[in-house]
Design a protein around this motif. Structure first.
Motif, PDB file in Angstrom:
ATOM      1  N   GLU A 111       0.860  -1.191   0.000  1.00  0.00           N
ATOM      2  CA  GLU A 111       0.000   0.000   0.000  1.00  0.00           C
ATOM      3  C   GLU A 111       0.887   1.228   0.000  1.00  0.00           C
ATOM      4  OE1 GLU A 111      -3.036   0.713  -0.333  1.00  0.00           O
ATOM      5  OE2 GLU A 111      -3.918  -1.289  -0.173  1.00  0.00           O
ATOM      6  N   TYR A 112       0.326   2.364  -0.442  1.00  0.00           N
ATOM      7  CA  TYR A 112       1.117   3.600  -0.300  1.00  0.00           C
ATOM      8  C   TYR A 112       0.567   4.495   0.817  1.00  0.00           C
ATOM      9  CZ  TYR A 112      -2.387   5.416  -3.668  1.00  0.00           C
ATOM     10  OH  TYR A 112      -3.540   5.763  -4.323  1.00  0.00           O
ATOM     11  N   ASP A 113      -0.498   4.072   1.451  1.00  0.00           N
ATOM     12  CA  ASP A 113      -1.052   4.743   2.640  1.00  0.00           C
ATOM     13  C   ASP A 113      -1.073   6.274   2.485  1.00  0.00           C
ATOM     14  OD1 ASP A 113      -1.559   2.301   4.123  1.00  0.00           O
ATOM     15  OD2 ASP A 113       0.602   2.128   4.325  1.00  0.00           O
ATOM     16  N   ASP A 114      -0.271   6.992   3.319  1.00  0.00           N
ATOM     17  CA  ASP A 114      -0.341   8.469   3.319  1.00  0.00           C
ATOM     18  C   ASP A 114       0.811   9.124   2.547  1.00  0.00           C
ATOM     19  OD1 ASP A 114      -2.552   8.118   4.932  1.00  0.00           O
ATOM     20  OD2 ASP A 114      -1.396   8.279   6.788  1.00  0.00           O
ATOM     21  N   ALA A 115       1.640   8.294   1.889  1.00  0.00           N
ATOM     22  CA  ALA A 115       2.865   8.837   1.275  1.00  0.00           C
ATOM     23  C   ALA A 115       2.583   9.821   0.138  1.00  0.00           C
ATOM     24  CB  ALA A 115       3.740   7.691   0.777  1.00  0.00           C
ATOM     25  N   LEU A 116       1.570   9.526  -0.678  1.00  0.00           N
ATOM     26  CA  LEU A 116       1.313  10.418  -1.821  1.00  0.00           C
ATOM     27  C   LEU A 116       0.745  11.753  -1.331  1.00  0.00           C
ATOM     28  CD1 LEU A 116       1.489  10.641  -4.876  1.00  0.00           C
ATOM     29  CD2 LEU A 116      -0.820   9.720  -5.046  1.00  0.00           C
ATOM     30  N   LEU A 117      -0.116  11.665  -0.315  1.00  0.00           N
ATOM     31  CA  LEU A 117      -0.664  12.905   0.260  1.00  0.00           C
ATOM     32  C   LEU A 117       0.474  13.736   0.876  1.00  0.00           C
ATOM     33  CD1 LEU A 117      -3.105  14.655   1.125  1.00  0.00           C
ATOM     34  CD2 LEU A 117      -3.172  13.336   3.247  1.00  0.00           C
ATOM     35  N   GLU A 118       1.379  13.044   1.573  1.00  0.00           N
ATOM     36  CA  GLU A 118       2.513  13.734   2.201  1.00  0.00           C
ATOM     37  C   GLU A 118       3.348  14.458   1.135  1.00  0.00           C
ATOM     38  OE1 GLU A 118       5.124  11.033   4.287  1.00  0.00           O
ATOM     39  OE2 GLU A 118       6.165  12.662   5.323  1.00  0.00           O
ATOM     40  N   LEU A 119       3.581  13.774  -0.005  1.00  0.00           N
ATOM     41  CA  LEU A 119       4.394  14.390  -1.064  1.00  0.00           C
ATOM     42  C   LEU A 119       3.641  15.555  -1.720  1.00  0.00           C
ATOM     43  CD1 LEU A 119       7.085  14.361  -2.478  1.00  0.00           C
ATOM     44  CD2 LEU A 119       6.275  12.562  -3.989  1.00  0.00           C
ATOM     45  N   LYS A 120       2.335  15.381  -1.900  1.00  0.00           N
ATOM     46  CA  LYS A 120       1.549  16.485  -2.472  1.00  0.00           C
ATOM     47  C   LYS A 120       1.596  17.704  -1.529  1.00  0.00           C
ATOM     48  CE  LYS A 120      -3.021  17.976  -2.440  1.00  0.00           C
ATOM     49  NZ  LYS A 120      -4.453  17.771  -2.325  1.00  0.00           N
ATOM     50  N   ASP A 121       1.462  17.445  -0.229  1.00  0.00           N
ATOM     51  CA  ASP A 121       1.492  18.552   0.743  1.00  0.00           C
ATOM     52  C   ASP A 121       2.845  19.270   0.713  1.00  0.00           C
ATOM     53  OD1 ASP A 121      -1.090  17.962   1.432  1.00  0.00           O
ATOM     54  OD2 ASP A 121      -0.595  16.896   3.281  1.00  0.00           O
ATOM     55  N   ILE A 122       3.915  18.494   0.516  1.00  0.00           N
ATOM     56  CA  ILE A 122       5.254  19.113   0.429  1.00  0.00           C
ATOM     57  C   ILE A 122       5.346  19.992  -0.820  1.00  0.00           C
ATOM     58  CG2 ILE A 122       7.725  18.632   0.092  1.00  0.00           C
ATOM     59  CD1 ILE A 122       7.403  16.265   1.996  1.00  0.00           C
ATOM     60  N   CYS A 123       4.776  19.502  -1.946  1.00  0.00           N
ATOM     61  CA  CYS A 123       4.781  20.309  -3.182  1.00  0.00           C
ATOM     62  C   CYS A 123       4.129  21.670  -2.899  1.00  0.00           C
ATOM     63  CB  CYS A 123       3.999  19.619  -4.292  1.00  0.00           C
ATOM     64  SG  CYS A 123       4.796  18.167  -4.953  1.00  0.00           S
ATOM     65  N   ILE A 124       3.008  21.649  -2.197  1.00  0.00           N
ATOM     66  CA  ILE A 124       2.297  22.906  -1.900  1.00  0.00           C
ATOM     67  C   ILE A 124       3.171  23.792  -1.005  1.00  0.00           C
ATOM     68  CG2 ILE A 124       0.265  23.899  -0.733  1.00  0.00           C
ATOM     69  CD1 ILE A 124      -1.322  21.431  -1.744  1.00  0.00           C
ATOM     70  N   GLN A 125       3.827  23.156  -0.019  1.00  0.00           N
ATOM     71  CA  GLN A 125       4.731  23.904   0.873  1.00  0.00           C
ATOM     72  C   GLN A 125       5.857  24.593   0.098  1.00  0.00           C
ATOM     73  OE1 GLN A 125       5.143  20.953   4.178  1.00  0.00           O
ATOM     74  NE2 GLN A 125       6.845  22.291   4.735  1.00  0.00           N
ATOM     75  N   CYS A 126       6.293  23.959  -1.006  1.00  0.00           N
ATOM     76  CA  CYS A 126       7.369  24.528  -1.838  1.00  0.00           C
ATOM     77  C   CYS A 126       6.841  25.632  -2.753  1.00  0.00           C
ATOM     78  CB  CYS A 126       8.005  23.459  -2.721  1.00  0.00           C
ATOM     79  SG  CYS A 126       8.814  22.143  -1.844  1.00  0.00           S
ATOM     80  N   GLY A 127       5.546  25.862  -2.714  1.00  0.00           N
ATOM     81  CA  GLY A 127       4.955  26.912  -3.549  1.00  0.00           C
ATOM     82  C   GLY A 127       4.436  26.394  -4.877  1.00  0.00           C
TER      83      GLY A 127
END
Ligand SMILES: Cc1cc2nc3c(=O)[nH]c(=O)nc-3n(C[C@H](O)[C@H](O)[C@H](O)COP(=O)(O)O)c2cc1C
Length: 285
Positions: A111-127
């Motif tokens: 499973e990828y569980d929360d990893a994709l959400l975590e990466l998407k959230d980081i993208c947003i944090q980077c602007g």
């Protein structure tokens, strides 16, 4: 003459502005993430402006690059349902204001569980503006000939999906360039993210007598956990269990110890044998 040079300069500048370019940023100890990102990039048809491979510690020590391409793809494997923390920590330092982004995770058919959400959230944090996202399957890091888990993935079918994903991203980019704005892509996952469960400091790797001291394991380790002076043993308190050294060893002289991790591999071999397929998500317009 000076005027001619000026015209050439302006033309080059305009050509650069019109060119569609892509930056790849990834952590990929056993190369499945790298392979899939490469195929997605091919599918977009964009010129690769920069490749920021942060797998080795020397790369992570450098000042993060300025991202100024038309598109950026972030990629990382899933470790225990999350991003490897050293990759997440590096990604968070990047700044790419307003640049469309595609977060992509590779997972070993569990499973990828929360990893994709975590990466998407980081993208947003980077602007960045995450306009598409993908979860692809790669051979599990713990997989071996004897205990296969998602063996030889990504395979032809996965790579065709990755290429097709790239083409769809390019089309979405074209429509957003025409002024059709998107909300950030929706991806599965929960916040607060799940706590990773992989134990640290557990004895992990045996070095057999087949070792020829060639040092390949040293050059592939992302965290410098192989002790050259101590028979190329792995320092368990530093190791992140990525298995890069096991897979890279030309003599197959590095093997997983009996115990904790081998038990996990045996369990995954039984419970994760049903093929999963890549999932792709797109922002709605
Ligand atoms: C410590 C560790 C934890 C992992 N946890 C998961 C997981 O939770 N779910 C899963 O499906 N695969 C898991 N994997 C497998 C990797 O996500 C998968 O093999 C991935 O393709 C490796 O990417 P790379 O080749 O770019 O290193 C884990 C691998 C390691 C080393």
């Amino acid at each position: 003459m000076a005027f001619f040079k000026y015209l050439v300069h302006i033309w080059e500048k305009m050509d650069k502005m019109n060119k569609k370019t892509i930056t790849l940023v990834y952590f990929s100890p056993t190369a499945t993430t790298r392979t899939v990102l490469g195929e997605i990039a091919k599918g977009t048809g964009y010129d690769v402006a920069d490749v920021c491979d942060i797998t080795l510690s020397q790369a992570r020590e450098k000042i993060p690059p300025k991202i100024d391409s038309s598109l950026v793809i972030f990629g990382a494997p899933v470790y225990s349902g999350r991003l490897p923390s050293l990759a997440a920590d590096y990604f968070k330092q990047l700044s790419a204001p307003g640049i469309p982004a595609v977060p992509v995770v590779l997972y070993g058919n569990r499973e990828y569980d929360d990893a994709l959400l975590e990466l998407k959230d980081i993208c947003i944090q980077c602007g960045c503006q995450p306009l598409a996202a993908g979860a692809f399957i790669g051979e599990h890091s713990f997989s071996t000939n004897q205990i296969p888990i998602a063996r030889s993935r990504p395979d032809k079918r996965d790579l065709a999906s990755a290429f097709d994903f790239g083409q769809k991203i390019a089309r979405l980019m074209d429509s957003t360039a025409k002024g059709l704005s998107c909300a950030p892509v929706d991806v599965p996952g929960n916040f607060p993210y799940k706590e990773p469960t992989i134990p640290g400091g557990v004895p992990f790797i045996d070095v057999t007598e087949d070792c020829t001291a060639c040092g390949t394991c040293v050059s592939f380790c992302p965290v410098e956990a192989v002790d050259e002076k101590a028979g190329f043993c792995t320092m368990d308190d530093i190791c992140i269990h990525c298995c890069a050294c096991i897979k890279a060893c030309p003599e197959s002289a590095r093997i997983m110890k009996q115990g904790n991790f081998k038990d996990i591999a045996v369990r995954l071999n039984k419970t994760c044998d049903k093929r999963k397929d890549p999932e792709m998500f797109f922002a709605s317009r």
